[in-house]
Design a protein around this motif. Structure first.
Motif, PDB file in Angstrom:
ATOM      1  N   HIS A   1      18.339  10.480   6.589  1.00 14.04           N
ATOM      2  CA  HIS A   1      17.770   9.518   7.839  1.00 14.04           C
ATOM      3  C   HIS A   1      16.568   9.581   7.440  1.00 14.04           C
ATOM      4  CE1 HIS A   1      16.802  10.309  12.297  1.00 14.04           C
ATOM      5  NE2 HIS A   1      15.833  10.257  11.897  1.00 14.04           N
ATOM      6  N   ILE A   2      15.987   8.533   7.871  1.00 20.95           N
ATOM      7  CA  ILE A   2      14.389   7.848   7.680  1.00 20.95           C
ATOM      8  C   ILE A   2      13.666   7.636   9.025  1.00 20.95           C
ATOM      9  CG2 ILE A   2      13.202   6.192   6.561  1.00 20.95           C
ATOM     10  CD1 ILE A   2      15.926   6.179   4.647  1.00 20.95           C
ATOM     11  N   HIS A   3      12.559   8.504   9.005  1.00 22.92           N
ATOM     12  CA  HIS A   3      12.220   8.302  10.534  1.00 22.92           C
ATOM     13  C   HIS A   3      10.764   7.149   9.779  1.00 22.92           C
ATOM     14  CE1 HIS A   3      13.305  12.593  11.074  1.00 22.92           C
ATOM     15  NE2 HIS A   3      12.503  12.972  10.267  1.00 22.92           N
TER      16      HIS A   3
ATOM     17  N   CYS B   1      14.251   5.573  14.205  1.00 23.66           N
ATOM     18  CA  CYS B   1      14.683   6.079  13.368  1.00 23.66           C
ATOM     19  C   CYS B   1      16.033   4.565  12.441  1.00 23.66           C
ATOM     20  CB  CYS B   1      15.435   7.405  13.667  1.00 23.66           C
ATOM     21  SG  CYS B   1      14.264   8.393  14.363  1.00 23.66           S
TER      22      CYS B   1
END
Ligand code: NI
Length: 137
Positions: free
Chosen positions: A92-94, A100
């Protein structure tokens, strides 16, 4: 020989068209029509490829979504539990304050993976879903 040329009129959000024009300028297209023809050809190819594919596949499903949309986080997590048999890992990358990127590594039958992709695609708050297959077994 081309089998005749048809003209179509398309309504687009202004910012989408501006983005498209910026991309085709960078890529050196001489006309917007030419770029749209290429885009449509790629779209059809991708669809046909998705339709045809079956059997064991390893790949990644890239999901871009707006986490401020109510329920989207829960929906995406619930779906991943539902499809735990074919999901290896999730990153998961913000991306910024609202967007996201979820990278879901998958391994399994293409039919199941496509089912997962369809379910995620129809989730409210999801902006874009892209499946990239790394190899076939
Ligand atoms: Ni995030």
């Amino acid at each position: 020989m081309e089998d005749g040329i048809a003209r179509i009129g398309v309504s687009l959000p202004k910012n989408l068209l501006e983005e498209f024009d910026a991309v085709i300028l960078n890529r050196g297209y001489s006309s917007r029509s030419e770029a749209i023809r290429d885009a449509i050809r790629n779209y059809i190819l991708e669809y046909k490829w998705m339709e045809r594919e079956e059997g064991e596949v390893v790949g990644v499903v890239n999901v871009i979504y707006n986490h401020n949309v109510k329920g989207v986080n829960d929906s995406i997590i619930n779906l991943q539990h539902e499809f735990h048999d074919i999901i290896t890992t999730t990153l998961h990358i913000h991306l910024n304050s609202e967007m996201c990127l979820e990278m879901i590594l998958v391994r399994g039958d293409m039919k199941e993976i496509k089912r997962l992709v369809d379910r995620i695609s129809s989730t409210k708050g999801v902006i874009n879903v892209k499946l990239i297959t790394a190899m076939r077994e």
